[in-house]
Structures are given as C-alpha cells and as structure tokens.
Design an enzyme around this catalytic site. Structure first.
Site, PDB file in Angstrom:
ATOM      1  N   GLU A   1    -116.515  16.143 -63.738  1.00 40.36           N
ATOM      2  CA  GLU A   1    -117.128  14.966 -64.469  1.00 40.36           C
ATOM      3  C   GLU A   1    -118.711  16.113 -64.901  1.00 40.36           C
ATOM      4  O   GLU A   1    -119.726  15.420 -65.077  1.00 40.36           O
ATOM      5  CB  GLU A   1    -116.959  13.829 -64.215  1.00 40.36           C
ATOM      6  CG  GLU A   1    -115.570  13.349 -63.352  1.00 40.36           C
ATOM      7  CD  GLU A   1    -114.995  12.971 -65.010  1.00 40.36           C
ATOM      8  OE1 GLU A   1    -114.754  12.892 -66.109  1.00 40.36           O
ATOM      9  OE2 GLU A   1    -113.202  12.980 -64.867  1.00 40.36           O
TER      10      GLU A   1
ATOM     11  N   THR B   1    -111.918  30.290 -63.377  1.00 34.76           N
ATOM     12  CA  THR B   1    -111.363  29.238 -63.554  1.00 34.76           C
ATOM     13  C   THR B   1    -112.995  27.616 -63.222  1.00 34.76           C
ATOM     14  O   THR B   1    -113.418  26.592 -63.992  1.00 34.76           O
ATOM     15  CB  THR B   1    -110.013  28.329 -63.474  1.00 34.76           C
ATOM     16  OG1 THR B   1    -110.341  28.012 -62.034  1.00 34.76           O
ATOM     17  CG2 THR B   1    -109.229  29.411 -63.880  1.00 34.76           C
TER      18      THR B   1
ATOM     19  N   GLY C   1    -106.670  21.810 -69.635  1.00 28.59           N
ATOM     20  CA  GLY C   1    -107.443  23.267 -69.475  1.00 28.59           C
ATOM     21  C   GLY C   1    -108.281  23.264 -68.777  1.00 28.59           C
ATOM     22  O   GLY C   1    -108.601  24.836 -68.651  1.00 28.59           O
TER      23      GLY C   1
ATOM     24  N   PHE D   1    -110.606  15.810 -73.120  1.00 32.00           N
ATOM     25  CA  PHE D   1    -112.388  15.485 -72.170  1.00 32.00           C
ATOM     26  C   PHE D   1    -112.027  13.699 -71.929  1.00 32.00           C
ATOM     27  O   PHE D   1    -112.801  12.788 -72.325  1.00 32.00           O
ATOM     28  CB  PHE D   1    -112.922  15.213 -73.250  1.00 32.00           C
ATOM     29  CG  PHE D   1    -112.963  16.427 -73.911  1.00 32.00           C
ATOM     30  CD1 PHE D   1    -112.957  18.015 -72.664  1.00 32.00           C
ATOM     31  CD2 PHE D   1    -112.764  17.346 -75.162  1.00 32.00           C
ATOM     32  CE1 PHE D   1    -112.828  19.271 -72.908  1.00 32.00           C
ATOM     33  CE2 PHE D   1    -112.762  18.697 -75.507  1.00 32.00           C
ATOM     34  CZ  PHE D   1    -113.235  19.793 -73.925  1.00 32.00           C
TER      35      PHE D   1
ATOM     36  N   ARG E   1    -114.603  22.869 -51.638  1.00 32.46           N
ATOM     37  CA  ARG E   1    -114.463  23.766 -51.655  1.00 32.46           C
ATOM     38  C   ARG E   1    -114.041  23.988 -53.560  1.00 32.46           C
ATOM     39  O   ARG E   1    -113.657  23.653 -53.805  1.00 32.46           O
ATOM     40  CB  ARG E   1    -112.969  24.139 -50.653  1.00 32.46           C
ATOM     41  CG  ARG E   1    -112.973  25.078 -50.986  1.00 32.46           C
ATOM     42  CD  ARG E   1    -111.648  25.732 -50.035  1.00 32.46           C
ATOM     43  NE  ARG E   1    -111.550  26.318 -48.803  1.00 32.46           N
ATOM     44  CZ  ARG E   1    -111.750  26.171 -47.989  1.00 32.46           C
ATOM     45  NH1 ARG E   1    -110.678  24.670 -47.657  1.00 32.46           N
ATOM     46  NH2 ARG E   1    -111.823  26.063 -47.305  1.00 32.46           N
ATOM     47  N   ILE E   2    -114.277  25.376 -53.896  1.00 29.70           N
ATOM     48  CA  ILE E   2    -113.851  25.448 -55.674  1.00 29.70           C
ATOM     49  C   ILE E   2    -112.399  26.551 -55.274  1.00 29.70           C
ATOM     50  O   ILE E   2    -113.164  27.941 -54.342  1.00 29.70           O
ATOM     51  CB  ILE E   2    -115.269  26.110 -55.898  1.00 29.70           C
ATOM     52  CG1 ILE E   2    -116.304  25.495 -55.646  1.00 29.70           C
ATOM     53  CG2 ILE E   2    -115.029  26.882 -57.410  1.00 29.70           C
ATOM     54  CD1 ILE E   2    -116.480  24.429 -57.038  1.00 29.70           C
TER      55      ILE E   2
HETATM   56 MO1  MOS Z   1    -112.848  11.867 -67.028  1.00 29.48          MO
HETATM   57  S1  MOS Z   1    -113.238  11.329 -69.037  1.00 29.48           S
HETATM   58  O1  MOS Z   1    -111.161  11.115 -66.172  1.00 29.48           O
HETATM   59  O2  MOS Z   1    -110.969  12.545 -68.297  1.00 29.48           O
END
Ligand code: MOS
Length: 734
Positions: free
Chosen positions: A701, A631, A463, A236, A625-626
């Site tokens: 983000e 995921t 992840g 994170f 595009r996804i």
């Molecule tokens: Mo994100 S805060 O750039 O891992």
C-alpha cells in the site's frame, strides 16, 4: 525505466519471478481459463435504474432463445443466506427480492450452452421498474450519515485549544473522485457442484474467505467448498470481498447441474467488484511560526452503498505521521444509491494522506519553510496516538536519502521559479504511512527423496511476487537452492492463509513458511540424531546448519560433517517428511507497527497549455527487510503508476441523474500507461523489523500512498496553482 536499490543486508537478491515462465508461455491458468466438456456460460443482466423496484421482468423471449439452459431472477432464485459481516464478506446475496439499490445491480443471470448464446439471450430480458428518486448526491439531506463506521476515529489533546494557540492555520478542503480498481484481468468465477461439494475457480485475494462466504450463502459446511486461485490477473483490493457474481456463478452451476463460467465484462467491472469511494476532506492544521504543529483536525466524508456496510478510515495517516499534541480524525460514510465501494490500493491512506500532505505543503509555503524541514520538525519518534515506540521506523532516512537522490536541494522555494527549457518545473514531496497488521497464517512443508521441497499455503499472489519471495524464504530456511523448492498457493485444500491485502501477507505468510521449514529441518535433525549411522547423531537443531541440500554440524570455521536430506530419508526408508508451521496474529506487542516512505516528484507544466507531465519520481521506502529487490522495486513502480493515475487521470464519472457510470471503458477511464510513467528511482532504507522472524513489514500500500500529494505539491511549485481536487486536469489549470 531505471531502478536502483541500496543498503546491503536489508535487501535480498533481485531474484526473477519463479512463475514468470508460466505466465509468459500461457501455462499459468487464471480463473477464466478453466474449461470442462459440459461447461455452460453465464451472463449477467443489470439494472438500468439506481433505485426502486422491479415491476415486471419479461423473460420469455430470453428463455426461448437458442442454447439457453436457465434464466434466474429474484422470482425463481433459491433463497440464499447472508453471511455474517466480517472480513472478506461481500454485499448481501443477489436476486433475493425486487428492490433496486444501485445502477448496474444484477437482476438476472442467463445460463446457456455458449457465451454468445447467453449474451444474446441476456439482451432479450426486459425489465420495467417502479423507479424511486435515487440518492446520488452526498449533500442530499435524505442520505443517511454513518459516523465512525470503521471504528477508527481518533483524537488526542484539545484541537480547539491548539487552533486558538496557533500562529498560522491552514484550513482547506480537498476532494478525491471515485476511482475503480480496474485490474487488467476480468474477474471470473468458474463453479461446479459434485453432489453437495462445490468447487470454484475465482479471482480473489483470499480463497478461504470466498469459501466462508459461499458456505454461508448456500448453508453448507466450509469443508464442502473448495476455492482455487493459483493465478489472479490483478485485483488492487477488488478481490478482498466475495461479490454477488461469485455467488451467482455457484448458484447457476447448482441450478443447471453443470460447470458454469461467469466472466465480468469491463463495464461490469465498474459496478460489480467495488471502487474507491469519493471523498471530501477538510484539514485544519495549526502551527507556530517555528513550524511546530499544535493542532491537526482532519474530517472526511466518504460514500458508501445503501445496502452495504463498507467503511474505511481516512484519517489514520493524520493520526500517525506527526508529533502533534492536539489531533482529531473523523470519517463519515454517506449512504447513497451507488454500487458497493471497497478497499482500493492504500485504502483510506491513499486519499487521506493526499489531503494531509497537501495541507502540510500549504503550511510549509505559509511559513516559508522547506517542506522536508517542516516534516522533520514534527517527526514522530514514537507512535503519537499511543505514545508507544514503533516496531521500527526509518522515515527520517527516507526523507534524507530520498531528498539526496532527488536533488531536492536544487529546489528554489518560489512557485514558478524553476524551468526545464520552456517548461515550468516543479518539485514536490510527501510523506507516506500505512498501518498494517500481521495476522495468523499457516503453511506446510515437505521434502522428498529427490531432495525437492514442496511448501504450500492457501494464499494468493495477485502479482507482487509472492510465489517468488516465498520460494526464497523456504530455500533459505531449508538450506536448499531455490530451484529445489516448489511453493504452491491458491487452494483452500492447503493450510489456511489470510487475504493478500493490507500489506500484511508477506509478513504473515513469510513467517509461517519460515516456521514450517524450520520445523521440517528440525524433524530431519531429530531423525538423524537418533541414528547411530548418521554423522549428525546426537545433534540438536541448534548444532546444525543447512546449506546446499545438506545438514551439517555447525563449527566456527564452517560446516563440519553432515549429510543430505535425501540420505536421511533413504536410510529410514521414508519417501518424505512433512511439517506444519504457523505464524500468529501479533496483539501483545509493546510497540506499534508502521510502514513509511517519502515520495519526491518532479513535474513539468506547459506554461501555455497547462499540460502536466510527471518527469521524475524518487520513492524512499521503509518496509522492513526487503526479500527481493527486483519484485519489491516493481511493486513500488506499480504503486507509483497508480499514484500518477490518481493524481492526473483516474476518475469514475457517474451521471448525476441516473447514477449510471458514464466512462466504464478503458477508452474513457484513463489509467497511467507506460508513457505516463517516468523513471522511478526506488530506495529501500531502514532495518529488518523485529515483529517477525524474517524482519518483514510490507510495501503493497505504501507504494501508492504519498504519490498523488507529491505530484499535486509539485504542480503548485511549478505553476503557483493549488489544485485541491483530483484528478488535476488541464481544465483546472487553464
Ligand atoms: Mo489491498 S487494497 O489490501 O489489496
């Protein structure tokens, strides 16, 4: 938890994680999982004051403790060089002098035969300090204020004139607390030296950046350092810098000349790998009665450390989200005796857009205007700061489809006007924006006689599903079934990749993987084209299609004659072909990139007790595009959980007198768990972005940005109470 995704063509198949079986069977090895016959264990000793000097360190008892191999302090640590400032570089090297700049600073590292022996010895180290009065209060007049440290302050037009002309002004101050990244995986570094060659298994979002930082610290060439991170247990943002404990693991390994493993404790995770700094933000928003914005002034103060230069901008979302002619955004950093902060999920925007979107909600209520209508009234058709077009933007569709899915039209505007049974119900929404950059990346692809392709790049997958989507990208580019592709990452011996951060890796790495695989296909076509026996003789890359492991002549009616990759290799007596690919940093654009979303939240408030529950969230996201519906939706759900934590639970508390973090456990620092997270409905909208060949923007983000303000605005709607300070707690609502 139910999740739906829509929009055919934009969204790739919901492919299961290719690394899922390795993770659930324990075959995936994380940095702490690496063992060696002669492995030694390191445990850190940390300062119990926030400022001053170490007067005396009594280490005799610790050194004499069973199993201890060495004890390194500032008195005997080798000199370490400070890496030049730059992306991925951490705070200054540890153990270089007797100065203490924050509570929890590493003051010694004990290395022993076993973890237990190292931990026992670490407790025997006694430190006496010559304490200084720490700077812990951002209002302390002694604290240095750094203006525009991120270099991202912005302004346009004349804010004072805009405010003077405004018919309605919202002037409000919002605060957000320190929050700690807290990945579940404890950060670990396992290091060993082979002569002058250093190898480190590390919890990082960028192996190449750790390599650069370690090479600088030990003054060895980068080619002498190898960093591996094939699996990382979350980060994170905490893995975007090279932290002192990584340097200490390598240092300890050098001193004892054995492999050394160093695993942070949960408490150390609060002081050693950054945190999202607390903010105080004042918003002044001026508008006409029609809802037209005429002034937007956003100033924010954030904390940073005494001996570190971490800075992020709080106001980028305010600069980019609305078509307001007069705008100013300024961020100050206040230097305090606190542990080094860092990027944390949606850095800058997560707290910054919280303040902005709450202020917009306050304005909507002042104007008695629907909050979605107010956003549409000020929609930025072009990037409002630069006046240039967006590379792509479907925020309007986010509002419209999100509102539709959420049932926003059922909302009655008056606070406390809606009920679910005896509970007060509230609907809130917020816009979300994240400005990302696509930076340079490289990849290599090879395909052998067994028809299996290997694609490699020194990226990480903390992840989000990078292994899986890169497998999909490579399979599509080569015309192979995904199970004939092995995508590998997390090793600096592979072609260099950027940090997995800033929502930019899928675009950068995906483009490089796509390019490498196209180059590889071309290499096969070239080989076959000059071969009189090949059905592809005379073909160029534009004449063929690749599918099911075969390259075929393209015809309008479908693939014509062709042959397999393996057949081409066999006829030429080759074991494999390889090709390199790259994607470049985008700097010559005549358009500006932006990632957008609209978040809708429903809360229920207990009218007697003030308890708040989030009962529904709809996230409508434009990330280009996804590549993988499954995921990607998981990532939005995860970011939503983080946003719920930010809104209602998460707060890193420090003792105001000593700077000691008071809630450095998962029993005391509350994160959203499954019971706190309701159904999250994820909708992907928009078009593939023309920035790169795979049409990707990014979603890491924007998943969290906008969630906290949508909840705070829903709390206002449910209760009539405007809470401007996170987290929103029972105490504030009573
Ligand atoms: Mo994100 S805060 O750039 O891992």
């Amino acid at each position: 938890m139910t999740t739906t995704t829509e929009t055919a063509g934009l969204v790739g198949a919901g492919v299961d994680r290719v690394d899922g079986p390795a993770k659930v069977t324990g075959a995936a090895r994380y940095p702490a999982d690496f063992g060696f016959a002669n492995l030694a264990h390191a445990v850190l000793v940390q300062s119990t004051v926030a400022a001053g000097r170490i007067r005396r360190l009594a280490t005799d008892r610790a050194e004499a403790s069973p199993g201890v191999l060495t004890l390194i302090t500032h008195r005997n640590a080798p000199r370490l060089a400070r890496a030049p400032n730059g992306l991925g570089i951490g705070p200054p090297p540890p153990l270089q002098d007797d100065r203490i700049v924050h509570h929890g600073q590493h003051i010694a590292v004990v290395v022993a035969e076993s973890l237990e022996e190292a931990a026992a010895a670490a407790r025997l180290v006694e430190a006496d300090y010559e304490p200084a009065e720490p700077l812990l209060d951002p209002a302390d007049p002694r604290a240095e204020q750094v203006e525009n440290a991120s270099g991202r302050d912005v302004s346009r037009g004349d804010v004072a004139a805009g405010l003077a002309a405004a018919e309605v002004i919202v002037d409000a101050t919002y605060t957000t607390p320190a929050q700690t990244n807290n990945p579940v995986g404890l950060f670990a570094s396992t290091a060993y030296w082979d002569g002058e060659l250093l190898t480190v298994h590390d919890s990082t979002q960028g192996p190449a950046f750790v390599r650069a930082a370690l090479a600088a610290a030990f003054e060895v060439p980068e080619s002498a350092v190898r960093v591996l991170a094939p699996f990382v247990g979350g980060a994170f943002g905490a893995g975007l810098r090279t932290w002192p404990h990584v340097v200490l693991a390598a240092l300890a390994a050098r001193v004892v000349d054995r492999p050394v493993k160093l695993v942070l404790s949960r408490a150390q995770m609060f002081t050693s790998i950054g945190h999202r700094p607390p903010t105080v933000q004042r918003l002044r928003v001026g508008a006409m009665r029609t809802g037209e914005l005429v002034a937007l002034d956003h100033e924010g103060t954030e904390q940073t450390a005494v001996a570190d230069d971490f800075a992020e901008s709080l106001t980028r979302g305010s600069a980019a989200l609305y078509d307001c002619p007069n705008m100013s955004g300024r961020t100050w950093q206040v230097r305090l005796n606190v542990a080094c902060p860092t990027w944390m999920r949606g850095p800058g925007e997560a707290p910054g857009v919280f303040a902005l979107e709450c202020a917009l909600d306050e304005l909507a209520w002042e104007l008695r205007m629907d909050p979605v209508e107010l956003r549409l009234r000020n929609y930025a058709e072009v990037q409002p700061q630069t006046g240039r077009p967006w590379t792509s933007k479907a925020l309007r569709a986010c509002y419209e489809q999100g509102a539709e899915r959420f049932g926003w039209s059922r909302r009655t505007p008056e606070p406390r006007s809606m009920r679910n049974g005896r509970m007060l119900a509230g609907y809130g929404m917020a816009s979300a924006y994240y400005g990302y950059v696509q930076v340079a990346c490289q990849a290599r692809a090879s395909l052998g006689h067994d028809g299996v392709a290997f694609v490699r790049s020194a990226a990480t997958d903390i992840g989000p599903g990078t292994y899986t989507v890169m497998t999909q990208v490579a399979a599509a580019a080569l015309g192979l079934p995904p199970d004939r592709v092995r995508f590998e990452l997390g090793d600096t011996a592979m072609p260099p990749a950027p940090l997995q951060g800033g929502s930019g890796l899928t675009a950068a790495l995906g483009s490089a993987v796509h390019n490498a695989c196209r180059q590889l296909l071309h290499a096969f076509v070239e080989l076959a084209a000059g071969d009189a026996e090949s059905p592809l003789r005379g073909c160029g890359a534009q004449d063929v299609v690749a599918a099911d492991g075969r390259i075929s002549v393209a015809h309008a009616g479908g693939p014509g004659q062709g042959e397999t990759y393996a057949a081409i290799l066999a006829r030429h007596g080759l074991a494999e072909l390889s090709a390199d690919g790259a994607s470049a940093r985008r700097r010559d654009l005549d358009a500006d990139p932006g990632i957008f979303a609209a978040k809708f939240a429903e809360v229920e408030a207990d009218p007697d007790l003030g308890l708040i529950r989030v009962t529904r969230v709809v996230a409508a996201v434009d990330g280009g595009r996804i590549l993988n519906a499954k995921t990607a939706a998981s990532q939005i759900i995860g970011g939503t959980a983080g946003g719920i934590g930010m809104a209602l639970l998460e707060e890193t508390l420090s003792d105001p007198g000593t700077g000691r973090i008071a809630n450095a456990t998962f029993g005391d620092y509350l994160v959203a768990v499954n019971a706190d997270v309701p159904d999250v409905d994820v909708i992907f909208v928009g078009d593939p972005d023309p920035m790169n060949p795979i049409g990707v923007k990014g979603i890491g983000e924007v998943a969290i940005v906008g969630v906290a303000p949508a909840i705070a605005n829903a709390v206002f709607h449910a209760t009539g109470r405007r809470i401007r300070s996170l987290p929103i707690t029972v105490e504030q609502l009573l």
